[in-house]
Design an enzyme around this catalytic site. Structure first.
Site, PDB file in Angstrom:
ATOM      1  N   GLU A  58       4.804   2.068   2.631  1.00  0.00           N
ATOM      2  CA  GLU A  58       5.054   0.472   2.609  1.00  0.00           C
ATOM      3  C   GLU A  58       6.429   0.307   3.319  1.00  0.00           C
ATOM      4  O   GLU A  58       7.544   0.987   3.252  1.00  0.00           O
ATOM      5  CB  GLU A  58       5.437   0.090   1.379  1.00  0.00           C
ATOM      6  CG  GLU A  58       5.688  -1.451   1.170  1.00  0.00           C
ATOM      7  CD  GLU A  58       4.798  -2.354   1.797  1.00  0.00           C
ATOM      8  OE1 GLU A  58       3.701  -2.215   1.640  1.00  0.00           O
ATOM      9  OE2 GLU A  58       5.364  -3.076   2.731  1.00  0.00           O
ATOM     10  N   THR A  78       0.299  -5.364   5.269  1.00  0.00           N
ATOM     11  CA  THR A  78      -0.313  -4.014   4.864  1.00  0.00           C
ATOM     12  C   THR A  78      -1.765  -4.099   5.049  1.00  0.00           C
ATOM     13  O   THR A  78      -2.462  -3.053   5.340  1.00  0.00           O
ATOM     14  CB  THR A  78      -0.233  -3.636   3.264  1.00  0.00           C
ATOM     15  OG1 THR A  78       1.291  -4.058   2.653  1.00  0.00           O
ATOM     16  CG2 THR A  78      -0.573  -2.375   2.756  1.00  0.00           C
ATOM     17  N   HIS A 122       9.188  -2.245  -0.921  1.00  0.00           N
ATOM     18  CA  HIS A 122       8.684  -3.507  -0.481  1.00  0.00           C
ATOM     19  C   HIS A 122       9.974  -4.333  -0.881  1.00  0.00           C
ATOM     20  O   HIS A 122      10.518  -4.381  -1.824  1.00  0.00           O
ATOM     21  CB  HIS A 122       7.541  -3.725  -1.328  1.00  0.00           C
ATOM     22  CG  HIS A 122       6.888  -5.171  -0.718  1.00  0.00           C
ATOM     23  ND1 HIS A 122       7.128  -6.219  -0.903  1.00  0.00           N
ATOM     24  CD2 HIS A 122       5.610  -5.339   0.015  1.00  0.00           C
ATOM     25  CE1 HIS A 122       6.351  -7.376  -0.272  1.00  0.00           C
ATOM     26  NE2 HIS A 122       5.424  -6.601   0.286  1.00  0.00           N
TER      27      HIS A 122
HETATM   28  C1  GP9 Z   1       0.570  -5.433  -2.071  1.00  0.00           C
HETATM   29  C2  GP9 Z   1       0.930  -4.548  -0.781  1.00  0.00           C
HETATM   30  C3  GP9 Z   1       1.966  -5.327  -0.006  1.00  0.00           C
HETATM   31  O1  GP9 Z   1      -0.551  -5.135  -2.525  1.00  0.00           O
HETATM   32  O2  GP9 Z   1      -0.154  -4.325  -0.019  1.00  0.00           O
HETATM   33  O3  GP9 Z   1       1.442  -6.250   0.705  1.00  0.00           O
HETATM   34  P1  GP9 Z   1       2.528  -6.718   2.038  1.00  0.00           P
HETATM   35  O4  GP9 Z   1       3.351  -7.618   1.540  1.00  0.00           O
HETATM   36  O5  GP9 Z   1       3.306  -5.677   2.357  1.00  0.00           O
HETATM   37  O6  GP9 Z   1       1.455  -7.014   3.061  1.00  0.00           O
HETATM   38 MN    MN Z   2       3.331  -3.399   3.341  1.00  0.00          MN
END
Ligand code: GP9
Ligand code: MN
Length: 634
Positions: free
Chosen positions: A254, A298, A413
């Site tokens: 992430e 993501t 995140h």
């Molecule tokens: C949530 C994760 C985060 O399930 O995939 O999403 P993002 O905000 O990084 O797209």
């Molecule tokens: Mn992400």
């Protein structure tokens, strides 16, 4: 007596209030909506109102009382059915209905007979508002008369309804920025817009993509196919099949950007484990590798990995095109006997994953319900990376092999929250709290990955697997340029910003001894062909836009979703052309040939997705099914 005392449009007020209150009660009794603060509670309370004001307000245009009353009752029945069907659906899928789901009958095979058993007599409650209306009309004799509303009053009424809608949207925007463009979680949409507006919004999204799909007849594929075939990269004979038969583990790291790798922050190493991999004999580390995501973040990176096509420019492709035909990496590996799955401890409807994974032929989605999540092992967005990866290895130990597990980490995140016990290094000291905390969560993720490797070894899964890891997208946006300039010790020009879109990419092949640092310019689009070739899968017929990174035909060229690009010699960003050796701005004519290719390649990708063109493509034979399409259209 009643007749005289009730103002003529009381029935309208009753309809609105009864449906409103019922909807609010249903939120609390039938759905599991996570409400975190008073503001969210307030938004939840007011969100059905704007739609109800509009839809019932149309009754003000009726001239006769009978027709008007019939309109109100029928509307109330339809809305009750819509809400009730969502309730029943939710009992099974803990999700809200989308329009494509209604047409995907295989979704309902699960429902089968058990649907009947989940419908209770007490469900009559969901029609309370209809009952109230009927009682009011028939027994209390409310609304027997009608008097024409003055246009000015009517106008004022709809202005009020619009004001309520904007208040609702405004508050939601504060509570959840970019709700409609970014955060495509159905639960979040319903929480903010209410179920009725949510369905309208869904209708809008779906009809837009439906229209584009209907216009395509497959003939567009001829040109796209020629392009794909002429840009195909021949696999590297030494690497092809090197990991044949091994389990494949792909980890989305992430918000991990490349600038932290082999770097330190005030004397603290940020990613000791990943740094060690950059020097490891079993690992390929790509240091000029770019993310190519757009609004879908993501999920866009997931899309690139699975399809080797670009995500869309205007919205999250996971949300807008989950009804498409795709030939994903999961599908190729299913055919090779792999057990394909995704592991991610979040709500399954986030980014519409539950629907999209079906389209991508992923066999199993281990969502938040597959994990043991407690207050203690959670932070920020949910389950912390260390317990997530640890519990995932437990799950893997029971999977049929070979498996393909795609894992999505979460702790690193925004807003990069971290418990004290997980802070292995101090925060940075810039004016950006975000950047300051980022180093700490990155350090934490690095530690989680290290223990993940150890867990794999402990469970005997390590030797027979390959582990691929990529940063999904940037974590530090341009809003933090001043702090980044302080950290990097240089001004963040558009050129530097483009270079900051580098994300780390690792391919770890235990006991291979072939690892090294690769510096060629590449992007997420290249992940799939590279992996498939390592696993010995022929991709000559695949409709993919990336190229195998080990192939001598791979070109130093990475395309950004916003139309920018990077090559070994050039960077094109913010409508300016830069010399990639020193960052100085040069004439646009130097970039022009690549600008044209960028436009062309993004255009082909968009065409495939918007036209749902893969439905006209036979992956087995590589034939275009255009004649069949002509028949379909007749
Ligand atoms: C949530 C994760 C985060 O399930 O995939 O999403 P993002 O905000 O990084 O797209
Ligand atoms: Mn992400």
């Amino acid at each position: 007596m009643m007749k005289k005392n009730w103002p003529t449009h009381s029935i309208l007020v009753i309809a609105i209030v009864a449906t409103w209150i019922k909807t609010y009660v249903v939120y609390h009794t039938s759905f599991d909506l996570k409400i975190e603060n008073i503001m969210q509670q307030f938004i939840l309370f007011i969100n059905p109102l704007s739609f109800l004001l509009f839809i019932f307000g149309l009754s003000l245009f009726f001239k006769g009382a009978k027709a008007r009353n019939r309109y109100i009752v029928i509307t109330s029945i339809i809305l009750s059915i819509v809400l009730y069907v969502n309730v029943v659906f939710y009992r099974f899928f803990t999700d809200f209905i989308t329009i494509p789901v209604l047409f995907q009958t295989n979704n309902f095979s699960d429902l089968g007979n058990s649907a009947k058993s989940s419908i209770n007599f007490t469900d009559i409650f969901y029609f309370t508002d209809v009952a109230i209306l009927i009682i009011a009309l028939k027994w209390l004799k409310i609304g027997q008369k009608i008097s024409l509303v003055k246009p000015a009053v009517r106008r004022a009424y709809f202005v009020l309804a619009a004001a309520v809608l904007f208040l609702n949207l405004g508050l939601s925007e504060i509570e959840r920025p970019q709700l409609l463009t970014r955060s495509f979680d159905r639960e979040m949409l319903v929480k903010n817009l209410g179920p009725y507006n949510y369905h309208l919004y869904d209708l809008y999204i779906q009809s837009k993509s439906h229209a584009q799909r209907a216009l395509a007849d497959g003939s567009e594929l001829v040109e796209v196919n020629n392009y794909v075939r002429s840009n195909q990269a021949e696999p590297n004979a030494k690497m092809f099949g090197l990991a044949d038969g091994r389990n494949l583990i792909v980890i989305s790291m992430e918000s991990l950007q490349n600038f932290v790798i082999n770097n330190d922050m005030n004397g603290h190493e940020i990613t000791p484990f990943l740094n060690s991999l950059t020097k490891d004999k079993d690992t390929f580390y790509f240091s000029n590798f770019y993310h190519e995501t757009g609004l879908g973040k993501t999920s866009d990176a997931e899309f690139l990995v699975e399809n080797s096509l670009y995500p869309l420019g205007g919205g999250a492709v996971f949300f807008t095109h989950s009804g498409n035909k795709f030939h994903s990496m999961a599908e190729s590996l299913n055919d090779k006997g792999y057990f394909t799955n995704v592991m991610h401890p979040n709500n399954k409807s986030f980014w519409n994953r539950d629907m999209m994974y079906q389209a991508l032929s992923v066999q199993k989605f281990y969502d938040v319900n597959s994990y043991d999540v407690t207050d203690d092992n959670s932070v920020g967005w949910g389950l912390k990376d260390t317990p997530f990866l640890n519990q995932s290895v437990d799950l893997m130990a029971d999977l049929p092999q070979p498996f393909y597990s795609r894992m999505l980490t979460l702790t690193n995140h925004y807003p990069f929250d971290l418990d004290e016990e997980d802070q292995f290094i101090p925060p940075y000291d810039s004016n950006s709290k975000t950047l300051n905390k980022y180093f700490q969560t990155v350090r934490y993720m690095d530690e989680s990955l290290k223990s993940f490797f150890d867990d794999l070894k402990a469970k005997g899964l390590y030797d027979n697997s390959i582990i691929v890891m990529y940063g999904d997208h940037y974590g530090i946006s341009e809003n933090h340029n001043a702090a980044m300039a302080q950290y990097l010790g240089k001004e963040i020009t558009p050129y530097e910003s483009a270079k900051l879109q580098r994300v780390p990419f690792f391919i770890h092949i235990p006991h291979s001894g072939v690892g090294k640092v690769e510096t060629e310019v590449a992007g997420q689009i290249d992940i799939r062909p590279t992996i498939l070739h390592l696993l010995g899968v022929d991709t000559t017929k695949d409709m993919q836009l990336g190229a195998d990174l080990f192939s001598k035909d791979h070109e130093d060229f990475a395309i950004f979703r916003n139309g920018g690009f990077v090559t070994d010699k050039l960077v094109y960003a913010g409508n300016a052309c830069y010399d990639n050796s020193n960052g100085s701005e040069i004439g646009i004519e130097n970039c022009q040939p690549y600008i044209d290719r960028t436009t062309q390649e993004l255009g082909y990708s968009d065409q495939i997705i918007n036209g749902d063109l893969l439905r006209f493509y036979d992956l087995k034979t590589g034939n275009l099914l255009i004649e069949q399409a002509e028949k379909e259209n007749k």
